[in-house]
Design an enzyme around this catalytic site. Structure first.
Site, PDB file in Angstrom:
ATOM      1  N   LYS A  47       1.025  -1.190  -0.049  1.00  0.00           N
ATOM      2  CA  LYS A  47       0.065   0.013   0.046  1.00  0.00           C
ATOM      3  C   LYS A  47       1.107   1.047   0.033  1.00  0.00           C
ATOM      4  O   LYS A  47       1.451   1.814   1.066  1.00  0.00           O
ATOM      5  CB  LYS A  47      -0.834   0.000   1.229  1.00  0.00           C
ATOM      6  CG  LYS A  47      -2.339   0.867   1.218  1.00  0.00           C
ATOM      7  CD  LYS A  47      -2.302   2.153   0.797  1.00  0.00           C
ATOM      8  CE  LYS A  47      -1.880   3.011   2.116  1.00  0.00           C
ATOM      9  NZ  LYS A  47      -1.575   4.397   1.755  1.00  0.00           N
TER      10      LYS A  47
ATOM     11  N   GLU B  99       9.365   1.031  11.214  1.00  0.00           N
ATOM     12  CA  GLU B  99      10.319   2.027  11.255  1.00  0.00           C
ATOM     13  C   GLU B  99       9.848   3.381  11.277  1.00  0.00           C
ATOM     14  O   GLU B  99       8.960   3.834  10.652  1.00  0.00           O
ATOM     15  CB  GLU B  99      11.219   1.805   9.748  1.00  0.00           C
ATOM     16  CG  GLU B  99      12.597   2.216  10.069  1.00  0.00           C
ATOM     17  CD  GLU B  99      12.952   3.649   9.443  1.00  0.00           C
ATOM     18  OE1 GLU B  99      12.778   4.474  10.010  1.00  0.00           O
ATOM     19  OE2 GLU B  99      13.317   3.558   8.173  1.00  0.00           O
TER      20      GLU B  99
ATOM     21  N   CYS C  95      13.457  10.053   7.725  1.00  0.00           N
ATOM     22  CA  CYS C  95      13.184   9.731   9.102  1.00  0.00           C
ATOM     23  C   CYS C  95      14.574  10.009  10.012  1.00  0.00           C
ATOM     24  O   CYS C  95      14.469  10.135  11.069  1.00  0.00           O
ATOM     25  CB  CYS C  95      12.688   8.215   9.152  1.00  0.00           C
ATOM     26  SG  CYS C  95      13.509   7.294   8.443  1.00  0.00           S
TER      27      CYS C  95
ATOM     28  N   GLU D 174       9.341  15.678  15.655  1.00  0.00           N
ATOM     29  CA  GLU D 174       9.751  15.608  14.451  1.00  0.00           C
ATOM     30  C   GLU D 174       8.979  16.672  13.359  1.00  0.00           C
ATOM     31  O   GLU D 174       7.702  16.261  13.518  1.00  0.00           O
ATOM     32  CB  GLU D 174       9.489  14.041  14.113  1.00  0.00           C
ATOM     33  CG  GLU D 174      10.051  13.776  12.607  1.00  0.00           C
ATOM     34  CD  GLU D 174       9.696  12.370  12.301  1.00  0.00           C
ATOM     35  OE1 GLU D 174       8.620  11.872  12.346  1.00  0.00           O
ATOM     36  OE2 GLU D 174      10.876  11.746  11.703  1.00  0.00           O
TER      37      GLU D 174
HETATM   38  P1  ADP Z   1       2.133  10.934   7.198  1.00  0.00           P
HETATM   39  O1  ADP Z   1       1.268  11.493   8.466  1.00  0.00           O
HETATM   40  O2  ADP Z   1       3.467  11.734   7.220  1.00  0.00           O
HETATM   41  O3  ADP Z   1       1.352  11.138   5.665  1.00  0.00           O
HETATM   42  P2  ADP Z   1       1.840   8.400   7.747  1.00  0.00           P
HETATM   43  O4  ADP Z   1       2.833   7.748   8.725  1.00  0.00           O
HETATM   44  O5  ADP Z   1       0.535   8.652   8.200  1.00  0.00           O
HETATM   45  O6  ADP Z   1       2.663   9.464   7.338  1.00  0.00           O
HETATM   46  O7  ADP Z   1       1.756   7.527   6.482  1.00  0.00           O
HETATM   47  C1  ADP Z   1       2.761   6.405   6.107  1.00  0.00           C
HETATM   48  C2  ADP Z   1       1.775   5.332   5.608  1.00  0.00           C
HETATM   49  O8  ADP Z   1       0.737   4.855   6.437  1.00  0.00           O
HETATM   50  C3  ADP Z   1       1.042   5.912   4.050  1.00  0.00           C
HETATM   51  O9  ADP Z   1       1.017   4.721   3.182  1.00  0.00           O
HETATM   52  C4  ADP Z   1      -0.242   6.086   4.720  1.00  0.00           C
HETATM   53  O10 ADP Z   1      -1.355   5.980   3.705  1.00  0.00           O
HETATM   54  C5  ADP Z   1      -0.503   4.851   5.794  1.00  0.00           C
HETATM   55  N1  ADP Z   1      -1.468   5.107   6.751  1.00  0.00           N
HETATM   56  C6  ADP Z   1      -1.980   6.400   7.326  1.00  0.00           C
HETATM   57  N2  ADP Z   1      -2.824   6.143   8.343  1.00  0.00           N
HETATM   58  C7  ADP Z   1      -2.771   4.869   8.517  1.00  0.00           C
HETATM   59  C8  ADP Z   1      -3.845   4.022   9.108  1.00  0.00           C
HETATM   60  N3  ADP Z   1      -4.773   4.360  10.067  1.00  0.00           N
HETATM   61  N4  ADP Z   1      -3.634   2.666   9.203  1.00  0.00           N
HETATM   62  C9  ADP Z   1      -2.968   2.309   8.302  1.00  0.00           C
HETATM   63  N5  ADP Z   1      -1.953   2.714   7.425  1.00  0.00           N
HETATM   64  C10 ADP Z   1      -2.026   4.140   7.596  1.00  0.00           C
END
Ligand code: ADP
Length: 508
Positions: free
Chosen positions: A189, A264, A298, A397
């Site tokens: 994903k 990570e 990161c 961060e």
């Molecule tokens: P940011 O907040 O900087 O966009 P995230 O850590 O939320 O970064 O996103 C990293 C990945 O996690 C992306 O692929 C995002 O779509 C996915 N993601 C975000 N929220 C969720 C969730 N509740 N469950 C699973 N995956 C998620």
């Protein structure tokens, strides 16, 4: 040379690269069941570049089912064959470097030369992990009696790979390569900001000849596609790279069905400069540390601990060098420093700069650069000095090009401050004194340390975090644990059954 993204070129390239933009599920190119799509934009201009399927739980379910159906056959495919397919995939990546680099630059804002380097690095990751397929095995155990006891390292089954937007291809490759090599099937994903290269990569997986269902990609938002994927009971392993906040959610979703979870997560890496450091090198590496991909890394070295004795000299050289950093459009070949990935990220970074102005002294940058597209999400490299260890910009961060400078004079105090963080991902130390370097490295609560250098991620060295920066390790031999489970087998070699008459003496 500037590569002009005229509409004609854009449409033509899109047609050749992501053709109608569909997801790759069970060997077929599919739209979302609902028909919904979302737009992805070029962060250098803010312009929409493609509409992408917006997966929901039905699509995720289809992808997991395809991966589950393919799992047993893939597990029992010869390791040599799995390795050969990964190497063939690496060769196709090289053949398609122009398209992959172009898409990565367009979707994520990496400048084109960097995007090209990142793509050309992928075969190294695929090749290293392909090698693991034939090396990794169990062990024999000297149990008492006439018995042979040994372990098998087996794949987990279906693995989910939830990928962030900062290094879309590389972060995907570093987890799908060991997963596939060790016999797992995969559902990726990608982040909603940067879905395009995973889809193009899926084409190469198809062309390389991987069996149907072994590799799948669903595109969509975190809550709509990422969460059902992490929560899916048939997903045995989850690898997530992203923010600590989202990592916590994913870990909880995985815990509900006892999946193995590799995380990570975020960082606030200290860069520590001793008074005897080679200042010019340290300045150069500090800039890479907080400006690389506009700080959207990161491991970004966002806390600079300068010894009081060299503070002024260091800051003077830092400013001078920052003046020459070339900010620009991803497709301008002179660019070294591109845009942030999205308008949300721009707002977030600018709000942290405002916070910084209220709690420290703005020393460099702090605004939007001139000479770049109005619609692009650019922000200048920004340095704050006189930052208190308690300041938010020293603790949280930011994920942007913002450096907090702190002073130190006593090494015990320095180590205490450097460790005073919820994060523990990475650190850099600058000194020519080996004893100072190694003794400080041992005391830092982080998953990785570089001495007199800046980070270059490599497939053979383990990468991951202590504390709230994560669990598990990517890369290196340590990655094997993330994608295998142990089975113990014990064979009785004697002619007769072991005497079990004395039940009381039996261990269970
Ligand atoms: P940011 O907040 O900087 O966009 P995230 O850590 O939320 O970064 O996103 C990293 C990945 O996690 C992306 O692929 C995002 O779509 C996915 N993601 C975000 N929220 C969720 C969730 N509740 N469950 C699973 N995956 C998620």
């Amino acid at each position: 040379m500037t590569q002009t993204l005229s509409d004609g070129l854009l449409i033509d390239r899109m047609a050749r690269t992501v053709d109608g933009v569909r997801m790759f599920i069970g060997g077929e190119w599919q739209s979302a069941e609902s028909g919904a799509t979302f737009d992805t934009v070029d962060p250098s201009t803010g312009r929409v570049i493609a509409s992408v399927p917006r997966a929901g739980s039905i699509d995720v379910d289809r992808a997991v089912k395809a991966a589950a159906d393919a799992a047993v056959a893939w597990q029992f495919t010869d390791a040599l064959t799995r390795a050969a397919l990964l190497r063939q995939l690496g060769a196709l990546v090289v053949e398609n470097v122009d398209e992959l680099a172009w898409l990565e630059a367009l979707d994520s804002g990496h400048y084109i030369d960097k995007a090209r380097d990142l793509v050309m690095a992928l075969p190294l990751w695929l090749d290293y992990h392909a090698g693991l397929a034939n090396i990794v095995g169990g062990r024999t155990i000297p149990v008492p009696g006439d018995k042979l006891s040994f372990t098998l390292l087996e794949p987990l089954g279906v693995t989910a790979h939830i990928v962030p937007w900062n290094y879309p291809l590389l972060v995907m490759a570093r987890s799908i390569a060991p997963a596939l090599a060790l016999g797992n099937t995969v559902v990726v994903k990608p982040a909603e900001q940067t879905p395009l290269t995973a889809l193009y990569f899926a084409r190469l997986v198809e062309e390389a000849g991987f069996p149907t269902g072994v590799f799948n990609v669903v595109t969509g938002f975190g809550e709509e596609a990422g969460a059902p994927l992490a929560a899916h009971p048939d997903v045995a392993g989850i690898t997530f790279t992203g923010s600590t906040e989202t990592g916590r959610i994913v870990a909880k979703l995985g815990a509900d069905h006892i999946a193995q979870v590799n995380l990570e997560l975020g960082g606030k890496s200290p860069v520590i400069v001793f008074p005897d450091a080679k200042i010019d090198d340290a300045v150069e590496a500090t800039i890479q540390g907080f400006c690389s991909h506009a700080g959207q890394v990161c491991i970004a070295g966002s806390r600079l601990f300068l010894h009081d004795a060299i503070r002024d000299e260091f800051l003077g050289k830092l400013t001078q060098r920052l003046e020459s950093v070339r900010i620009g459009d991803s497709f301008e070949s002179r660019t070294q420093f591109g845009p942030l990935v999205s308008s949300e990220q721009l707002d977030r970074v600018l709000s942290y700069i405002d916070i910084g102005k209220s709690e420290a002294t703005l020393y460099y940058g702090g605004g939007r650069p001139s000479g770049v597209a109005d619609g692009g999400y650019f922000v200048e490299p920004t340095v704050f000095i006189d930052v208190a260890p308690t300041a938010r910009i020293a603790r949280e961060e930011i994920f942007g090009p913002v450096l907090s400078v702190l002073g130190w004079s006593d090494v015990d105090d320095l180590v205490r401050q450097a460790n005073d963080s919820q994060f523990g991902l990475f650190a850099a130390i600058w000194t020519q004194d080996l004893r100072d370097a190694l003794s400080t490295a041992r005391r830092l609560q982080v998953g990785g340390v570089v001495i007199n250098d800046w980070f270059g991620e490599l497939p053979m060295a383990p990468h991951g975090g202590h504390k709230q920066s994560g669990t598990g390790r990517e890369e290196g031999l340590e990655t094997v644990q993330g994608y295998t489970q142990v089975k113990h087998v014990c064979i009785n070699l004697s002619d007769s059954l072991v005497d079990t008459s004395d039940w009381a003496a039996a261990p269970l």
